[in-house]
Motif scaffolding. Structure first.
Motif, PDB file in Angstrom:
ATOM      1  N   GLN A 125       0.830  -1.206   0.000  1.00 22.46           N
ATOM      2  CA  GLN A 125       0.000   0.000   0.000  1.00 22.46           C
ATOM      3  C   GLN A 125       0.870   1.263   0.000  1.00 22.46           C
ATOM      4  O   GLN A 125       0.575   2.237  -0.685  1.00 22.46           O
ATOM      5  CB  GLN A 125      -0.944   0.017   1.200  1.00 22.46           C
ATOM      6  CG  GLN A 125      -2.073  -0.999   1.105  1.00 22.46           C
ATOM      7  CD  GLN A 125      -2.920  -1.033   2.375  1.00 22.46           C
ATOM      8  OE1 GLN A 125      -2.513  -0.578   3.435  1.00 22.46           O
ATOM      9  NE2 GLN A 125      -4.122  -1.595   2.243  1.00 22.46           N
ATOM     10  N   LYS A 126       1.907   1.243   0.792  1.00 19.56           N
ATOM     11  CA  LYS A 126       2.804   2.398   0.863  1.00 19.56           C
ATOM     12  C   LYS A 126       3.504   2.624  -0.469  1.00 19.56           C
ATOM     13  O   LYS A 126       3.651   3.779  -0.921  1.00 19.56           O
ATOM     14  CB  LYS A 126       3.833   2.190   1.989  1.00 19.56           C
ATOM     15  CG  LYS A 126       4.687   3.390   2.268  1.00 19.56           C
ATOM     16  CD  LYS A 126       3.854   4.548   2.788  1.00 19.56           C
ATOM     17  CE  LYS A 126       4.717   5.722   3.170  1.00 19.56           C
ATOM     18  NZ  LYS A 126       3.947   6.846   3.646  1.00 19.56           N
ATOM     19  N   GLU A 152       2.340   1.818  -3.441  1.00 19.66           N
ATOM     20  CA  GLU A 152       1.335   2.362  -4.355  1.00 19.66           C
ATOM     21  C   GLU A 152       1.098   3.846  -4.081  1.00 19.66           C
ATOM     22  O   GLU A 152       0.977   4.655  -5.010  1.00 19.66           O
ATOM     23  CB  GLU A 152       0.027   1.577  -4.229  1.00 19.66           C
ATOM     24  CG  GLU A 152       0.117   0.171  -4.785  1.00 19.66           C
ATOM     25  CD  GLU A 152      -1.138  -0.663  -4.491  1.00 19.66           C
ATOM     26  OE1 GLU A 152      -2.012  -0.191  -3.724  1.00 19.66           O
ATOM     27  OE2 GLU A 152      -1.228  -1.768  -5.040  1.00 19.66           O
ATOM     28  N   GLU A 153       1.044   4.227  -2.808  1.00 21.05           N
ATOM     29  CA  GLU A 153       0.845   5.628  -2.439  1.00 21.05           C
ATOM     30  C   GLU A 153       2.008   6.487  -2.935  1.00 21.05           C
ATOM     31  O   GLU A 153       1.812   7.570  -3.507  1.00 21.05           O
ATOM     32  CB  GLU A 153       0.715   5.750  -0.920  1.00 21.05           C
ATOM     33  CG  GLU A 153       0.560   7.169  -0.423  1.00 21.05           C
ATOM     34  CD  GLU A 153       0.581   7.255   1.101  1.00 21.05           C
ATOM     35  OE1 GLU A 153       0.812   8.371   1.585  1.00 21.05           O
ATOM     36  OE2 GLU A 153       0.373   6.238   1.784  1.00 21.05           O
ATOM     37  N   LEU A 154       3.227   5.990  -2.747  1.00 22.28           N
ATOM     38  CA  LEU A 154       4.403   6.736  -3.196  1.00 22.28           C
ATOM     39  C   LEU A 154       4.453   6.847  -4.718  1.00 22.28           C
ATOM     40  O   LEU A 154       4.859   7.882  -5.255  1.00 22.28           O
ATOM     41  CB  LEU A 154       5.678   6.083  -2.663  1.00 22.28           C
ATOM     42  CG  LEU A 154       5.886   6.204  -1.148  1.00 22.28           C
ATOM     43  CD1 LEU A 154       7.069   5.340  -0.715  1.00 22.28           C
ATOM     44  CD2 LEU A 154       6.083   7.644  -0.728  1.00 22.28           C
ATOM     45  N   GLU A 155       4.026   5.806  -5.418  1.00 22.87           N
ATOM     46  CA  GLU A 155       3.992   5.861  -6.884  1.00 22.87           C
ATOM     47  C   GLU A 155       2.972   6.893  -7.360  1.00 22.87           C
ATOM     48  O   GLU A 155       3.217   7.624  -8.322  1.00 22.87           O
ATOM     49  CB  GLU A 155       3.684   4.482  -7.463  1.00 22.87           C
ATOM     50  CG  GLU A 155       4.855   3.520  -7.358  1.00 22.87           C
ATOM     51  CD  GLU A 155       4.521   2.104  -7.813  1.00 22.87           C
ATOM     52  OE1 GLU A 155       3.323   1.771  -7.943  1.00 22.87           O
ATOM     53  OE2 GLU A 155       5.470   1.343  -8.041  1.00 22.87           O
ATOM     54  N   ARG A 156       1.814   6.992  -6.684  1.00 21.78           N
ATOM     55  CA  ARG A 156       0.812   8.008  -7.034  1.00 21.78           C
ATOM     56  C   ARG A 156       1.361   9.413  -6.778  1.00 21.78           C
ATOM     57  O   ARG A 156       1.188  10.325  -7.580  1.00 21.78           O
ATOM     58  CB  ARG A 156      -0.480   7.797  -6.239  1.00 21.78           C
ATOM     59  CG  ARG A 156      -1.341   6.642  -6.740  1.00 21.78           C
ATOM     60  CD  ARG A 156      -2.723   6.654  -6.107  1.00 21.78           C
ATOM     61  NE  ARG A 156      -2.700   6.606  -4.648  1.00 21.78           N
ATOM     62  CZ  ARG A 156      -2.649   5.499  -3.913  1.00 21.78           C
ATOM     63  NH1 ARG A 156      -2.614   4.319  -4.515  1.00 21.78           N
ATOM     64  NH2 ARG A 156      -2.642   5.552  -2.600  1.00 21.78           N
ATOM     65  N   GLN A 157       2.037   9.578  -5.650  1.00 27.81           N
ATOM     66  CA  GLN A 157       2.625  10.880  -5.346  1.00 27.81           C
ATOM     67  C   GLN A 157       3.685  11.248  -6.381  1.00 27.81           C
ATOM     68  O   GLN A 157       3.773  12.393  -6.820  1.00 27.81           O
ATOM     69  CB  GLN A 157       3.248  10.877  -3.949  1.00 27.81           C
ATOM     70  CG  GLN A 157       2.233  10.914  -2.835  1.00 27.81           C
ATOM     71  CD  GLN A 157       2.906  10.874  -1.456  1.00 27.81           C
ATOM     72  OE1 GLN A 157       4.106  10.654  -1.334  1.00 27.81           O
ATOM     73  NE2 GLN A 157       2.105  11.081  -0.424  1.00 27.81           N
TER      74      GLN A 157
END
Length: 130
Positions: free
Chosen positions: A30-31, A33-38
């Protein structure tokens, strides 16, 4: 024998460890994926900033060209003024030259004031853009 193996503390500990590792693994994914979105959002922001920079540079170049054109125009106006204020042969030509020179000078002063105003505005814009 089966009851003692399932009920032993080591089996419960192993199951808890597996569950903890699975939970940690999910959090890790999850982390990521969040960093990739950011990262994708930041790349879009960077692209917008590059585009804005190009627009600002083009605007600055246009203003510099305008200032250069106005300065050249002012120089040619000053030359024309100097030629117009030269005394002409004949009676009363000196007075006529002075009167026409005054008219040209007032126009040149207005042009100069306008040129200075435009140049000042362009310089302020350029300083703001930097």
């Amino acid at each position: 024998k089966e009851a003692s193996t399932n009920g032993s503390p080591s089996a419960a500990s192993a199951a808890a460890s597996v569950a903890s590792e699975a939970f940690d693994s999910i959090l890790y994914v999850q982390k990521i994926e969040e960093l990739e979105r950011q990262n994708a959002g930041l790349e879009q922001d960077l692209e917008l900033l590059r585009s804005s920079e190009q627009c600002l540079q083009a605007d600055s170049k246009e203003k510099e060209e305008l200032i250069s054109f106005l300065m050249r125009t002012m120089r040619s106006t000053e030359r024309e003024e100097a030629e117009a204020s030269r005394p002409r042969p004949g009676a009363g030509s000196r007075l006529l030259g002075l009167l026409s020179g005054r008219r040209d000078r007032s126009q040149a002063l207005r042009n100069l004031e306008e040129l200075e105003k435009v140049a000042e505005e362009a310089l302020l814009d350029n300083m703001r853009l930097r």
